[in-house]
Design an enzyme around this catalytic site. Structure first.
Site, short mmCIF file in Angstrom:
data_model
loop_
_atom_site.label_atom_id
_atom_site.label_comp_id
_atom_site.label_asym_id
_atom_site.label_seq_id
_atom_site.Cartn_x
_atom_site.Cartn_y
_atom_site.Cartn_z
N GLY A 13 0.75 -1.18 -0.27
CA GLY A 13 0.22 0.38 -0.58
C GLY A 13 0.79 1.08 0.34
O GLY A 13 0.44 1.82 1.11
N ASN A 90 1.09 -2.81 5.26
CA ASN A 90 0.17 -1.95 5.58
C ASN A 90 -1.41 -1.77 4.39
O ASN A 90 -1.97 -0.48 5.29
CB ASN A 90 0.75 0.26 5.21
CG ASN A 90 0.46 0.90 5.22
OD1 ASN A 90 0.08 1.46 6.00
ND2 ASN A 90 0.17 1.72 3.44
N SER A 143 -4.79 -1.29 13.61
CA SER A 143 -5.74 0.18 13.84
C SER A 143 -5.90 -0.12 15.40
O SER A 143 -5.98 -0.78 15.79
CB SER A 143 -7.06 -0.34 12.99
OG SER A 143 -7.95 0.90 12.80
N TYR A 157 -14.23 -5.32 9.43
CA TYR A 157 -12.38 -4.17 9.57
C TYR A 157 -11.70 -4.34 11.16
O TYR A 157 -10.82 -5.00 11.16
CB TYR A 157 -12.71 -2.88 9.15
CG TYR A 157 -11.20 -2.22 9.13
CD1 TYR A 157 -10.88 -1.68 8.34
CD2 TYR A 157 -11.31 -1.59 10.65
CE1 TYR A 157 -9.49 -0.78 8.54
CE2 TYR A 157 -10.44 -0.62 10.04
CZ TYR A 157 -8.83 -0.04 9.28
OH TYR A 157 -7.89 0.96 9.59
N ALA A 159 -13.38 -7.10 13.09
CA ALA A 159 -12.57 -8.53 13.61
C ALA A 159 -10.83 -8.53 12.55
O ALA A 159 -10.33 -9.12 13.53
CB ALA A 159 -13.70 -9.04 12.89
#
Length: 267
Positions: A13, A90, A143, A157, A159
């Site tokens: 990314g 990333n 995150s 997201y 999880a």
């Protein structure tokens, strides 16, 4: 200071946001950075920036949802440049439907594949050479949704980011005595292009108090450039100020809800 001179770093990314800023900082410290992502254009732009600053970078288009592509890309990098010393996981994505009530199995699986399974596949691809050399650094951008899951990031997201945090903990506990440093970075809201895909894209004044991608990139560089005898298993970084996300959450609650959902508010 060239703290990473002679090192090969693979960043996923890398065309935008945290990946872009991380790649630039790693290159400034002397690493040869392999930039990966789905779109060649942004990768080539970042490579140009790095080269103009006196660094070294190469671009490789890569769909991290494709395990065979990951294996082939890592093998090609090792053959061309040498073994990968630093892996920065990333790249990530969130589902469009955020509420578990309406989320499809296909979208759940796709989100877990990019945010969790791809990290496993990339790690598995680089790990043998790292173990053979007795050193290597794997950094994954998770995150704070892993710790505080809600409708901002969505059910899938949160999880996935919790799963990848657990996986990195496994790597740390299992391979640290073989010289492998496994670090999880958990950022809060960061002003990157992915915010444009939110159910309610944040306003300019809301983005202004979020983390800047450069802040998170500095954390990536810190974890990558410590002396071999030191490592950071987990690092949390969040905005100084909290913002009111109630409007975002309420909007996200109903994305994907059928029109005939009994309790769906009238729009």
């Amino acid at each position: 200071m060239a703290l990473l001179k002679g090192k090969i770093a693979l960043v996923t990314g890398a065309g935008t946001g945290i990946g872009r800023e991380s790649a630039i900082l790693l290159a400034r410290e002397g690493a040869t950075v392999v930039l990966t992502g789905r779109r060649a254009g942004p990768l080539d732009e970042v490579a140009k920036v790095i080269v103009e600053q006196g660094g070294q970078a190469v671009s490789r288009t890569l769909d991290i949802a494709d395990r065979s592509a990951i294996v082939a890309t890592v093998a090609a990098i090792e053959a061309e440049l040498g073994p990968i010393d630093i892996l920065v996981n990333n790249a990530g994505s969130a589902s469009k439907v955020l509420n578990a009530r309406f989320l499809s199995e296909a979208e759940w699986n796709a989100t877990l594949n990019v945010n969790l399974t791809a990290v496993f596949s990339l790690t598995q691809a680089v790990l043998p050479a790292m173990i053979a050399r007795g050193e290597g650094t794997i950094i994954t951008v998770s995150s704070l949704a892993a710790l505080n899951p809600n409708l901002l990031g969505g059910a899938a997201y949160g999880a996935a980011k919790a799963g990848v945090k657990n996986f990195m903990g496994f790597l740390h506990n299992t391979y640290r005595n073989q010289g492998i440093r496994a670090t999880t970075i958990l950022p809060g809201e960061t002003d990157t292009p992915i915010m444009n895909n939110r159910a309610r894209p944040p306003l300019a004044e809301e983005r202004a108090i979020m983390l800047d991608a450069h802040d998170v990139a500095r954390a990536v560089l810190l974890c990558a450039s410590l002396q071999p005898g030191a490592m950071i298993p987990e690092l949390h970084i969040c905005p100084t100020r909290m913002r009111d996300t109630s409007a975002d959450i309420e909007t996200a609650r109903w994305v994907g809800a059928p029109d005939d959902t009994p309790d769906k508010p009238m729009r």
